[in-house]
Design a protein around this motif. Structure first.
Motif, short mmCIF file in Angstrom:
data_model
loop_
_atom_site.label_atom_id
_atom_site.label_comp_id
_atom_site.label_asym_id
_atom_site.label_seq_id
_atom_site.Cartn_x
_atom_site.Cartn_y
_atom_site.Cartn_z
N ARG A 59 39.35 37.14 40.00
CA ARG A 59 40.30 37.93 39.76
C ARG A 59 41.31 37.16 39.23
O ARG A 59 42.08 36.61 39.91
CB ARG A 59 40.63 38.85 41.16
CG ARG A 59 41.61 39.73 40.76
CD ARG A 59 42.08 40.74 42.12
NE ARG A 59 41.74 39.69 43.27
CZ ARG A 59 41.01 40.20 44.50
NH1 ARG A 59 40.22 41.49 44.22
NH2 ARG A 59 40.89 39.48 45.23
N ASP A 60 41.64 37.56 37.97
CA ASP A 60 42.90 37.24 37.16
C ASP A 60 43.14 35.69 37.12
O ASP A 60 44.19 35.34 36.85
CB ASP A 60 44.12 37.75 37.97
CG ASP A 60 44.13 39.28 38.14
OD1 ASP A 60 43.56 40.01 37.05
OD2 ASP A 60 44.35 39.80 39.17
N PHE A 61 42.03 34.95 37.19
CA PHE A 61 42.30 33.84 36.91
C PHE A 61 40.90 32.92 36.11
O PHE A 61 40.05 33.29 36.13
CB PHE A 61 42.59 32.63 38.01
CG PHE A 61 41.79 32.53 39.12
CD1 PHE A 61 40.67 31.52 39.10
CD2 PHE A 61 41.69 33.39 40.01
CE1 PHE A 61 39.72 31.46 40.14
CE2 PHE A 61 40.62 33.14 41.21
CZ PHE A 61 39.69 32.38 41.07
N GLU A 62 41.59 31.78 35.03
CA GLU A 62 40.56 31.21 34.50
C GLU A 62 39.78 30.17 35.44
O GLU A 62 40.38 29.42 36.17
CB GLU A 62 41.02 30.68 33.08
CG GLU A 62 41.73 31.75 32.31
CD GLU A 62 42.50 30.94 31.00
OE1 GLU A 62 42.63 31.87 30.07
OE2 GLU A 62 43.15 30.05 31.55
N THR A 63 38.55 29.55 35.04
CA THR A 63 38.05 28.62 35.51
C THR A 63 37.32 27.58 34.63
O THR A 63 36.69 27.99 33.75
CB THR A 63 36.75 29.12 36.38
OG1 THR A 63 37.10 30.00 37.42
CG2 THR A 63 35.99 28.05 37.21
N PRO A 95 35.87 33.08 31.81
CA PRO A 95 37.25 33.97 31.63
C PRO A 95 37.41 34.44 33.01
O PRO A 95 36.44 34.66 33.93
CB PRO A 95 36.94 34.71 30.38
CG PRO A 95 35.85 34.34 29.63
CD PRO A 95 34.90 33.29 30.62
N PRO A 96 38.52 35.11 33.05
CA PRO A 96 38.86 35.90 34.62
C PRO A 96 37.88 37.15 34.52
O PRO A 96 37.55 37.71 33.36
CB PRO A 96 40.20 36.55 34.18
CG PRO A 96 40.87 35.55 33.28
CD PRO A 96 39.77 34.94 32.33
N GLY A 97 37.31 37.41 35.44
CA GLY A 97 36.44 38.65 35.75
C GLY A 97 35.28 38.83 35.33
O GLY A 97 34.45 39.79 35.55
N VAL A 98 34.57 37.61 34.85
CA VAL A 98 33.26 37.63 34.32
C VAL A 98 32.28 37.24 35.71
O VAL A 98 32.44 36.29 36.16
CB VAL A 98 33.01 36.43 33.32
CG1 VAL A 98 31.30 36.31 33.09
CG2 VAL A 98 33.74 36.91 32.06
#
Length: 148
Positions: A59-63, A95-98
């Motif tokens: 949720r709401d962050f990149e990895t 990307p966030p939320g994927v």
């Protein structure tokens, strides 16, 4: 430069793995609970032979992922319909939320990846997405293992 917590270097040596919310062993490294980090976390995720994580999204962050060892099939998309194989030396961005679900393709050897996120509380913002998994990744993993 001051001596407050924000200006201190922190060295972290996790003594052992802990179970992540995603269901795989993880060496929790840099993060809000281990250092003065306010905008990043970085951990080492360990995949035992044949293991997979639970389907999840962040949720709401990149990895960002760097594969250290093994071959990891990463399924992603709303229904985990896409996949990529991560091998040692490869980087990956999520990307966030994927929704995604990684698998260790080897039934004999562990796999490991360094995972960095722009959230120091990364486990609190992991959202399990079991509805994304209709079993297709399991069938595809079997085919990928048969080709190896």
């Amino acid at each position: 430069m001051g001596t407050d917590a924000q200006s201190q270097v922190t060295v972290i040596r996790p003594p052992s793995t802990e179970q992540s919310r995603q269901g795989v062993p993880q060496f929790f490294g840099v993060g809000e609970t281990t250092s003065a980090a306010t905008g990043i976390s970085m951990n080492l995720t360990s995949f035992p032979p044949g293991a997979s994580a639970e389907p999840h999204a962040h949720r709401d962050f990149e990895t960002a992922i760097y594969t250290v060892s093994g071959r990891i099939a990463l399924f992603y998309g709303e229904r985990l319909e896409e996949h990529a194989v991560l091998e040692p030396g490869t980087f990956c961005f999520i990307p966030p939320g994927v929704p995604h679900k990684p698998y260790n393709l080897s039934l004999d050897e562990p796999a490991a990846a360094v995972v960095a996120r722009n959230d120091p509380r990364e486990q609190e913002n992991v959202v399990l997405t079991p509805e994304a998994d209709d079993g297709t990744p399991d069938r595809t993993v079997e085919a990928l293992r048969a080709r190896a």
